[in-house]
Structures are given as C-alpha cells and as structure tokens.
Design a protein around this motif. Structure first.
Motif, PDB file in Angstrom:
ATOM      1  N   GLY A  29       6.231  -7.332   3.757  1.00  0.00           N
ATOM      2  CA  GLY A  29       7.235  -6.022   3.814  1.00  0.00           C
ATOM      3  C   GLY A  29       6.849  -5.233   2.511  1.00  0.00           C
ATOM      4  O   GLY A  29       7.809  -4.557   2.115  1.00  0.00           O
ATOM      5  N   TRP A  30       5.858  -5.401   2.068  1.00  0.00           N
ATOM      6  CA  TRP A  30       5.193  -4.442   0.884  1.00  0.00           C
ATOM      7  C   TRP A  30       4.006  -3.637   1.340  1.00  0.00           C
ATOM      8  O   TRP A  30       3.182  -4.266   1.925  1.00  0.00           O
ATOM      9  CB  TRP A  30       4.740  -5.483  -0.187  1.00  0.00           C
ATOM     10  CG  TRP A  30       4.654  -4.471  -1.636  1.00  0.00           C
ATOM     11  CD1 TRP A  30       3.653  -3.802  -1.766  1.00  0.00           C
ATOM     12  CD2 TRP A  30       5.520  -4.476  -2.520  1.00  0.00           C
ATOM     13  NE1 TRP A  30       3.886  -3.106  -2.849  1.00  0.00           N
ATOM     14  CE2 TRP A  30       5.079  -3.737  -3.654  1.00  0.00           C
ATOM     15  CE3 TRP A  30       6.911  -5.391  -2.792  1.00  0.00           C
ATOM     16  CZ2 TRP A  30       5.555  -3.324  -4.988  1.00  0.00           C
ATOM     17  CZ3 TRP A  30       7.241  -5.269  -4.108  1.00  0.00           C
ATOM     18  CH2 TRP A  30       6.873  -4.291  -4.907  1.00  0.00           C
ATOM     19  N   TYR A  31       4.377  -2.375   1.587  1.00  0.00           N
ATOM     20  CA  TYR A  31       3.588  -1.515   2.206  1.00  0.00           C
ATOM     21  C   TYR A  31       2.586  -0.191   1.430  1.00  0.00           C
ATOM     22  O   TYR A  31       1.911   0.430   2.181  1.00  0.00           O
ATOM     23  CB  TYR A  31       4.184  -0.967   3.616  1.00  0.00           C
ATOM     24  CG  TYR A  31       5.068  -1.814   4.404  1.00  0.00           C
ATOM     25  CD1 TYR A  31       4.128  -2.944   4.910  1.00  0.00           C
ATOM     26  CD2 TYR A  31       6.189  -1.766   4.630  1.00  0.00           C
ATOM     27  CE1 TYR A  31       4.994  -3.904   5.638  1.00  0.00           C
ATOM     28  CE2 TYR A  31       6.839  -2.863   5.286  1.00  0.00           C
ATOM     29  CZ  TYR A  31       6.343  -3.644   5.836  1.00  0.00           C
ATOM     30  OH  TYR A  31       6.839  -4.775   6.600  1.00  0.00           O
ATOM     31  N   LEU A  32       3.043  -0.236   0.334  1.00  0.00           N
ATOM     32  CA  LEU A  32       2.178   0.630  -0.538  1.00  0.00           C
ATOM     33  C   LEU A  32       2.071   0.039  -2.026  1.00  0.00           C
ATOM     34  O   LEU A  32       3.040  -0.791  -2.383  1.00  0.00           O
ATOM     35  CB  LEU A  32       3.267   2.029  -0.861  1.00  0.00           C
ATOM     36  CG  LEU A  32       3.114   3.197   0.218  1.00  0.00           C
ATOM     37  CD1 LEU A  32       4.073   4.268  -0.029  1.00  0.00           C
ATOM     38  CD2 LEU A  32       1.761   3.730   0.524  1.00  0.00           C
ATOM     39  N   GLN A  33       0.973   0.365  -2.568  1.00  0.00           N
ATOM     40  CA  GLN A  33       0.713  -0.015  -4.164  1.00  0.00           C
ATOM     41  C   GLN A  33       1.030  -1.447  -4.477  1.00  0.00           C
ATOM     42  O   GLN A  33       1.848  -1.673  -5.363  1.00  0.00           O
ATOM     43  CB  GLN A  33       1.754   0.948  -4.927  1.00  0.00           C
ATOM     44  CG  GLN A  33       1.319   2.524  -4.786  1.00  0.00           C
ATOM     45  CD  GLN A  33       2.165   3.288  -5.737  1.00  0.00           C
ATOM     46  OE1 GLN A  33       3.410   3.271  -5.666  1.00  0.00           O
ATOM     47  NE2 GLN A  33       1.609   3.973  -6.481  1.00  0.00           N
ATOM     48  N   GLU A  38      -4.551  -3.461  -4.791  1.00  0.00           N
ATOM     49  CA  GLU A  38      -5.460  -4.139  -6.076  1.00  0.00           C
ATOM     50  C   GLU A  38      -6.619  -4.967  -5.648  1.00  0.00           C
ATOM     51  O   GLU A  38      -7.712  -4.682  -6.293  1.00  0.00           O
ATOM     52  CB  GLU A  38      -4.360  -4.913  -6.884  1.00  0.00           C
ATOM     53  CG  GLU A  38      -3.147  -4.205  -7.439  1.00  0.00           C
ATOM     54  CD  GLU A  38      -2.071  -5.338  -7.860  1.00  0.00           C
ATOM     55  OE1 GLU A  38      -2.471  -6.537  -8.247  1.00  0.00           O
ATOM     56  OE2 GLU A  38      -1.155  -4.553  -8.663  1.00  0.00           O
ATOM     57  N   ARG A  39      -6.318  -5.817  -4.469  1.00  0.00           N
ATOM     58  CA  ARG A  39      -7.577  -6.573  -4.235  1.00  0.00           C
ATOM     59  C   ARG A  39      -8.843  -5.824  -3.800  1.00  0.00           C
ATOM     60  O   ARG A  39     -10.032  -5.940  -4.063  1.00  0.00           O
ATOM     61  CB  ARG A  39      -7.106  -7.344  -3.069  1.00  0.00           C
ATOM     62  CG  ARG A  39      -8.099  -8.578  -2.637  1.00  0.00           C
ATOM     63  CD  ARG A  39      -7.921  -9.392  -1.404  1.00  0.00           C
ATOM     64  NE  ARG A  39      -6.677 -10.121  -1.785  1.00  0.00           N
ATOM     65  CZ  ARG A  39      -5.296  -9.972  -1.477  1.00  0.00           C
ATOM     66  NH1 ARG A  39      -5.186  -9.074  -0.428  1.00  0.00           N
ATOM     67  NH2 ARG A  39      -4.427 -10.836  -1.707  1.00  0.00           N
ATOM     68  N   PHE A  40      -8.581  -4.864  -2.902  1.00  0.00           N
ATOM     69  CA  PHE A  40      -9.450  -3.988  -2.381  1.00  0.00           C
ATOM     70  C   PHE A  40     -10.316  -3.113  -3.410  1.00  0.00           C
ATOM     71  O   PHE A  40     -11.381  -2.887  -3.374  1.00  0.00           O
ATOM     72  CB  PHE A  40      -9.013  -3.190  -1.300  1.00  0.00           C
ATOM     73  CG  PHE A  40     -10.136  -1.888  -0.784  1.00  0.00           C
ATOM     74  CD1 PHE A  40     -11.276  -2.397  -0.235  1.00  0.00           C
ATOM     75  CD2 PHE A  40      -9.936  -0.567  -1.075  1.00  0.00           C
ATOM     76  CE1 PHE A  40     -12.257  -1.357   0.294  1.00  0.00           C
ATOM     77  CE2 PHE A  40     -10.958   0.097  -0.747  1.00  0.00           C
ATOM     78  CZ  PHE A  40     -12.139  -0.017  -0.270  1.00  0.00           C
ATOM     79  N   VAL A  54      -9.744   3.711  -7.579  1.00  0.00           N
ATOM     80  CA  VAL A  54      -8.624   4.302  -7.303  1.00  0.00           C
ATOM     81  C   VAL A  54      -8.427   4.704  -6.051  1.00  0.00           C
ATOM     82  O   VAL A  54      -9.071   5.686  -5.422  1.00  0.00           O
ATOM     83  CB  VAL A  54      -8.119   5.450  -8.339  1.00  0.00           C
ATOM     84  CG1 VAL A  54      -6.748   5.735  -8.052  1.00  0.00           C
ATOM     85  CG2 VAL A  54      -8.327   5.000  -9.795  1.00  0.00           C
ATOM     86  N   GLY A  55      -7.736   4.041  -5.107  1.00  0.00           N
ATOM     87  CA  GLY A  55      -7.628   4.407  -3.671  1.00  0.00           C
ATOM     88  C   GLY A  55      -6.644   5.712  -3.590  1.00  0.00           C
ATOM     89  O   GLY A  55      -5.828   5.864  -4.629  1.00  0.00           O
ATOM     90  N   GLN A 238      -4.260  -0.061   5.430  1.00  0.00           N
ATOM     91  CA  GLN A 238      -5.640   0.195   5.152  1.00  0.00           C
ATOM     92  C   GLN A 238      -6.420  -0.284   4.260  1.00  0.00           C
ATOM     93  O   GLN A 238      -7.631  -0.621   4.538  1.00  0.00           O
ATOM     94  CB  GLN A 238      -5.802   1.872   4.870  1.00  0.00           C
ATOM     95  CG  GLN A 238      -4.876   2.670   5.934  1.00  0.00           C
ATOM     96  CD  GLN A 238      -5.066   2.609   7.241  1.00  0.00           C
ATOM     97  OE1 GLN A 238      -6.348   2.337   7.696  1.00  0.00           O
ATOM     98  NE2 GLN A 238      -4.192   2.959   8.163  1.00  0.00           N
ATOM     99  N   ALA A 239      -5.868  -0.738   3.135  1.00  0.00           N
ATOM    100  CA  ALA A 239      -6.551  -1.357   2.059  1.00  0.00           C
ATOM    101  C   ALA A 239      -6.957  -2.843   2.746  1.00  0.00           C
ATOM    102  O   ALA A 239      -8.115  -3.251   2.489  1.00  0.00           O
ATOM    103  CB  ALA A 239      -5.683  -1.686   0.902  1.00  0.00           C
TER     104      ALA A 239
END
Length: 367
Positions: A29-33, A38-40, A54-55, A238-239
C-alpha cells in the motif's frame, strides 16, 4: 523473427523474482518514496561505488537535476558552457539547454565513436564549467587525459551513464568517475525498468541533497519549498523491479560480451567498420554499432530476412529542428557516423544460433 531486443524474454528470465517484488509493493500500500526506493538506491550506490544515489523519473531528468543543482549551489550560472560529444543522443544536449547553459559540441573519434579527448582543450573558454562525458553504446569513454583536463581547468566531470550500467574503467565503474552521473532505466537499457526511471549517483552530499529536493517539488521538508522544483520521482514498483534485475546485471552483461566478441571475430568485410575493440570490462554492449556502406540497403535486406535492426541515430543533434540555430554547423565525423551507423541485435537472451543467422544474412548481402 530475430527481434532487436526481446523484452518479454528478458522479463521471463526473472519472472518469479519480479512477480514477488511487484506483489510486495502492491500489498504494502506504499507506492512512492518508501522502502523499495531506499533499498534500490543503497544497492545501486554500492554497485556503482558512490556514497549517494538519488532515484528520479527518467534519465533526462537525472542529467537536468545535476546541472540545475550546480546552479542552485552557485557552482554554475546560466550562460556557462558545457562540453559534450557532438554525436550523442539528444537527451545529453537537452539537459544542458534546459538549464540555460550552452552546449559546446566536440567531435568524436571515428575509431571509438566516443568524444575525442585531443579536441577538448581547444573548445575550452573562460565560460566552460563542465564536460559531459557520454559512455555511448555502453563503451567506457573515460580517459586519463580527460580527467587531467578537468583538473587543469577546474571543470566538473559529469557522466551520462544512460547506456553503460556495469561498465568499468581502469579505476572504477562508470557512474563513479566524475563529480556526478546520470543514469537511465528506460526498459531497453542494460538495467531496465517496467517504464521510465532514472538516478543520479555522486559522492557529493550537498549535490545529492539538492537533487533530491529539486525532484520532489523543490522540497526538503514536507510543505516547505526551498527551490522551484518539479515532480520527478522513481516509484516503488520500478525500484523493486530494478533491484531484482540489478542482481543479474553482471551475468546479463557477460552474455552481451560473449555475443559481441563473436561478432568481432566473424564480421570480416572491408565495407563494414567496427569500433575499436575494448577489453570486456570496458564495454557492456548496450548496443553493437557498425559503420557500413549501403547502410539503408543492408538494413532493408536484414529486415526482409526477419532480422530487426535500429539506427542510433539517424539525425545528429546539430541538424535537428529544435536546434535550428546550429543547422549550418559542420561536424563531418559526427555526420559520417550518423549516415553509416547500424545497430545489430544484442541482448542477454539472444542465442548463438540467432547470431550466426545474422552473420549469414550480412555475408549474403555483400557477396
């Protein structure tokens, strides 16, 4: 048909891992930031060999934010000049002009297809602030001479690493050689997402923080806007996909190198010129470009035999309508490359049988 790049087969190679990663994001349920970014970012920074990653939304934005950050930091100002290869893809040029900076086009070498280090110093003026080094086609464009020129003239070395994920120089990976680098994760790249995506890598914390804020509406703190930024963020799906594919990048690049070496060993035709062969570590073969006589006819012949190829790129930047003020300029080496370049299929899912079929059809055209 032999596709130029079969994205379905590439995805199928790692389907189970990708489905697991995407499902994890959907279920979260978390799709941004979030945690996936952080992992990628941490994994990619470790892989490239920089302190920060920085993505952002795409590779063009990555380059735009680097130069915009330098302007916000007072390192550059509109009207300053950036040296860039004349035969690069248009995104390299757009990132410069988007910031009110002036691109200074420098010819490549015909044997390497990369910027000619011997021509750079004659292009430097009192307004020159940076060299944008493009690792075109997946080839390492870095030379010690370019590094020395940057030190001598106090220039920022920025890398366009959109086509060279996993490539090495004699020092370290591309993307870690200068002050900052922009990366594209367009689906067709060696490290490709399921849509657009990009990143900036750097060892400069101030630059990384500024880029992150600029790509988040100009905000370092929620609802507080330090800069006039834009929305340019890498999403969690994407990440997650990129983190899966990053684990397999070296393996995929090794297969590209195997195919490229076979091309080098078996393309022997006086009407076809191959770029200087580099050690495998210094070329990840995002593309396999050849320069050839009767390029358009050869492409048609290959297509008639079920082989898909592409031209990278048919029109050089200085002849594009969007830069019409440059249309009367002459860059003969660049123009020759754009008139003769043809990219043969190469990918981590091609078979050697397909490679031999391509070579057979090429031989048939020239005999």
């Amino acid at each position: 048909m032999i596709k130029f790049l079969d994205l379905q087969k590439i995805t199928a190679k790692y389907a189970d891992e990708i489905h697991e990663a995407v499902s994890r994001v959907v279920d979260s349920g978390w799709y941004l930031q979030g945690e996936e970014n952080e992992r990628f970012e941490q994994h990619y920074a470790d892989y490239i060999g920089t302190k920060h990653c920085v993505g952002c939304a795409n590779g063009l934005d990555a380059l735009i934010w680097i130069y915009r950050a330098y302007i916000e930091m007072g390192v550059m100002q509109p009207g300053d000049e950036v040296i860039v290869p004349a035969n690069t893809y248009i995104a390299s040029i757009l990132a410069i002009t988007e910031n009110g900076l002036k691109p200074v086009l420098v010819e490549p070498r015909l044997d390497t297809l990369e910027i000619d280090a011997d021509r750079i110093e004659e292009a430097i003026t009192e307004r020159t602030r940076s060299i944008l080094l493009v690792h075109l086609y997946g080839r390492c464009a870095y030379t010690e001479k370019i590094s020395e020129i940057c030190r001598k003239h106090g220039l920022k070395l920025v890398e366009d690493n959109a086509q060279a994920h996993g490539c090495n120089s004699q020092l370290s990976k591309t993307g870690s050689l200068g002050e900052a680098a922009g990366h594209s994760f367009y689906p067709g790249k060696n490290l490709g997402a399921f849509g657009d995506g990009g990143a900036v890598t750097t060892n400069d914390k101030e630059l990384a923080d500024t880029v992150r804020a600029l790509a988040n509406y100009g905000s370092e703190k929620k609802y507080v806007f330090k800069y006039k930024g834009r929305n340019s963020r890498l999403d969690e799906i994407q990440a997650a996909v990129l983190d899966v594919k990053l684990r397999h990048l070296d393996e995929d690049n090794a297969h590209r190198q195997e195919i490229a070496n076979y091309y080098y060993e078996h393309i022997a035709n006086p009407l076809i010129t191959l770029p200087t062969r580099l050690p495998d570590a210094h070329n990840v073969y995002h593309l396999f470009p050849i320069l050839c006589e009767k390029r358009d006819a050869l492409q048609s012949h290959l297509a008639e035999n079920g082989i898909q190829t592409f031209i990278h790129y048919p029109i050089p930047p200085h002849q594009q309508q969007c830069y019409r003020a440059w249309n009367d300029l002459s860059f003969p080496i660049t123009e020759q490359i754009h008139q003769q370049e043809l990219s043969l299929p190469i990918s981590p899912v091609m078979t050697m049988e397909e490679v031999n079929d391509i070579l057979r059809v090429i031989r048939g055209f020239y005999t």
